[in-house]
Design an enzyme around this catalytic site. Structure first.
Site, short mmCIF file in Angstrom:
data_model
loop_
_atom_site.label_atom_id
_atom_site.label_comp_id
_atom_site.label_asym_id
_atom_site.label_seq_id
_atom_site.Cartn_x
_atom_site.Cartn_y
_atom_site.Cartn_z
N ALA A 67 0.86 -1.17 0.00
CA ALA A 67 0.00 0.00 0.00
C ALA A 67 0.91 1.23 0.00
O ALA A 67 2.06 1.16 0.44
CB ALA A 67 -0.88 -0.02 1.24
N GLY A 110 0.79 -5.00 0.99
CA GLY A 110 -0.41 -5.08 0.17
C GLY A 110 -0.16 -5.77 -1.17
O GLY A 110 -1.06 -6.36 -1.75
N1 CAA Z 1 4.64 3.18 -0.66
C1 CAA Z 1 5.03 4.33 -1.22
N2 CAA Z 1 6.18 4.45 -1.93
C2 CAA Z 1 6.95 3.36 -2.04
C3 CAA Z 1 6.60 2.12 -1.49
C4 CAA Z 1 5.37 2.05 -0.76
N3 CAA Z 1 4.93 0.91 -0.24
N4 CAA Z 1 7.57 1.23 -1.77
C5 CAA Z 1 8.50 1.88 -2.49
N5 CAA Z 1 8.14 3.19 -2.65
C6 CAA Z 1 8.85 4.22 -3.38
C7 CAA Z 1 10.04 4.74 -2.59
O1 CAA Z 1 9.63 5.69 -1.64
C8 CAA Z 1 10.90 5.31 -3.68
O2 CAA Z 1 10.36 6.56 -4.06
P1 CAA Z 1 11.36 7.86 -4.20
O3 CAA Z 1 12.25 7.50 -5.35
O4 CAA Z 1 10.41 8.97 -4.48
O5 CAA Z 1 12.08 7.94 -2.91
C9 CAA Z 1 10.66 4.36 -4.85
O6 CAA Z 1 9.42 3.69 -4.55
C10 CAA Z 1 11.74 3.31 -4.98
O7 CAA Z 1 11.89 2.67 -3.74
P2 CAA Z 1 13.32 2.52 -2.98
O8 CAA Z 1 14.22 3.63 -3.35
O9 CAA Z 1 13.04 2.28 -1.54
O10 CAA Z 1 13.84 1.17 -3.69
P3 CAA Z 1 14.81 0.09 -3.09
O11 CAA Z 1 15.10 -0.85 -4.21
O12 CAA Z 1 15.94 0.72 -2.35
O13 CAA Z 1 13.93 -0.72 -1.97
C11 CAA Z 1 11.96 -1.85 -1.15
C12 CAA Z 1 12.83 -1.48 -2.37
C13 CAA Z 1 12.74 -2.79 -0.23
C14 CAA Z 1 10.75 -2.54 -1.69
C15 CAA Z 1 11.59 -0.57 -0.38
O14 CAA Z 1 11.07 0.39 -1.29
C16 CAA Z 1 10.55 -0.78 0.69
O15 CAA Z 1 10.86 -1.27 1.76
N6 CAA Z 1 9.27 -0.41 0.40
C17 CAA Z 1 8.19 -0.51 1.37
C18 CAA Z 1 7.73 -1.92 1.56
C19 CAA Z 1 6.65 -1.97 2.61
O16 CAA Z 1 6.85 -1.66 3.77
N7 CAA Z 1 5.43 -2.37 2.20
C20 CAA Z 1 4.28 -2.44 3.08
C21 CAA Z 1 3.45 -1.19 2.96
S1 CAA Z 1 2.14 -1.09 4.15
C22 CAA Z 1 0.95 -2.13 3.52
O17 CAA Z 1 1.07 -2.66 2.45
C23 CAA Z 1 -0.26 -2.32 4.41
C24 CAA Z 1 -1.19 -3.40 3.95
O18 CAA Z 1 -1.28 -4.43 4.58
C25 CAA Z 1 -2.03 -3.21 2.79
#
Ligand code: CAA
Length: 259
Positions: A67, A110
């Site tokens: 999400a 998500g």
């Molecule tokens: N929401 C919003 N933006 C996100 C995102 C997310 N879930 N995941 C990645 N992005 C964005 C980053 O902020 C980044 O944007 P900017 O370039 O503007 O900074 C872009 O996507 C690329 O991401 P990274 O630079 O972080 O890429 P990476 O390769 O270094 O890392 C990753 C990849 C490990 C997936 C890391 O992005 C990450 O940890 N993302 C979040 C994962 C997460 O916590 N997901 C759960 C969300 S909560 C949820 O889903 C609740 C539910 O139950 C429905």
């Protein structure tokens, strides 16, 4: 219909449709607008008589990284409760037609929950699954605690949900979360091939089979067995059942009419 956050493509000859999540700049983070478009598109395809099976995919780097954290981060508990954004995900669960997920790269939070709403999961060698919500102070909110536990068992789901650890495609396969792994060049074509195969089967039987398998999630084993048995008997009212059994006896290929 054109959308901002997804791409929908049909392969009319094979009666399949492909829906691609398309916010690559944020690893397909699932914001409200994307989910609204996705659900509208899926519901439309579900009602479309020219589509028998749907493929849901992202891109090579990400199916979806969860999400949209930035969209949610300022919300209060009451705000989240009132907007109840995950409630409408149940509409995906209610789709009658099978959905094959083609997953490469990140399927997190998500994204993993969306994958688990699909019926069959084909992954690329680079796929990574996980429920990392614990790392941002929340828990899975779109079915992860329930579906991951049913998919891989209590102790394994507990570990992944409590640690937020990602698992690779090999481990996901070993745990029974996904159907198979392909090299990254082939995961999508394999999903399309599978969808085409399913789309060639008798549609009424496909629909009732999906409904019956999903019934496992809804209640007791007795309820599920009862439901399955009734759907099995009901299929004896279809022309396709007569055709299928007759063709078997006559050693020829069946011709389905969808009736
Ligand atoms: N929401 C919003 N933006 C996100 C995102 C997310 N879930 N995941 C990645 N992005 C964005 C980053 O902020 C980044 O944007 P900017 O370039 O503007 O900074 C872009 O996507 C690329 O991401 P990274 O630079 O972080 O890429 P990476 O390769 O270094 O890392 C990753 C990849 C490990 C997936 C890391 O992005 C990450 O940890 N993302 C979040 C994962 C997460 O916590 N997901 C759960 C969300 S909560 C949820 O889903 C609740 C539910 O139950 C429905």
């Amino acid at each position: 219909m054109t959308y901002k956050n997804i791409i929908v493509r049909r392969e009319a000859a094979d009666k399949i449709a492909v829906v691609q999540l398309n916010r690559p700049e944020v690893l397909n983070a699932l914001n409200l607008e994307l989910m609204t478009e996705l659900i509208e598109a899926l519901e439309g395809l579900d009602k479309d008589a020219e589509v028998n099976c749907i493929v849901l995919t992202g891109n090579e780097k990400a199916f979806a990284a969860g999400a949209d954290i930035k969209e949610m981060s300022g919300e209060s508990a009451v705000g989240m409760l009132m907007r109840d954004q995950f409630e409408k995900w149940n509409k995906i669960r209610a789709l009658k037609k099978p959905v094959v997920a083609a997953v490469s790269g990140f399927a997190l939070g998500g994204g993993c929950e969306l994958v688990m709403l699909c019926d069959i999961i084909i992954a690329s060698e680079t796929a990574k699954f996980g429920q990392p919500e614990i790392n941002i102070g929340v828990i899975p909110g779109a079915g992860g605690t329930q579906r991951l536990t049913r998919a891989i068992g209590k102790v394994r789901a507990m570990e992944l949900i409590l640690t937020g650890r990602f698992i690779d495609a090999e481990e996901a396969l070993r745990l029974g979360l996904i159907n198979r792994i392909l090299p990254v060049e082939f995961y999508l074509s394999e999903a399309l091939k599978l969808a085409k195969d399913i789309a060639s089967k008798p549609p009424v039987a496909v629909r009732l089979a999906k409904e019956s398998v999903l019934k496992v999630y809804d209640g007791s084993l007795d309820d599920g067995l009862d439901f399955e048995r009734k759907n099995f008997y009901l299929l004896f009212a279809t022309d396709d059942m007569r055709e299928g059994m007759t063709a078997f006896t006559e050693k020829r290929k069946p011709v389905w009419t969808g009736r």
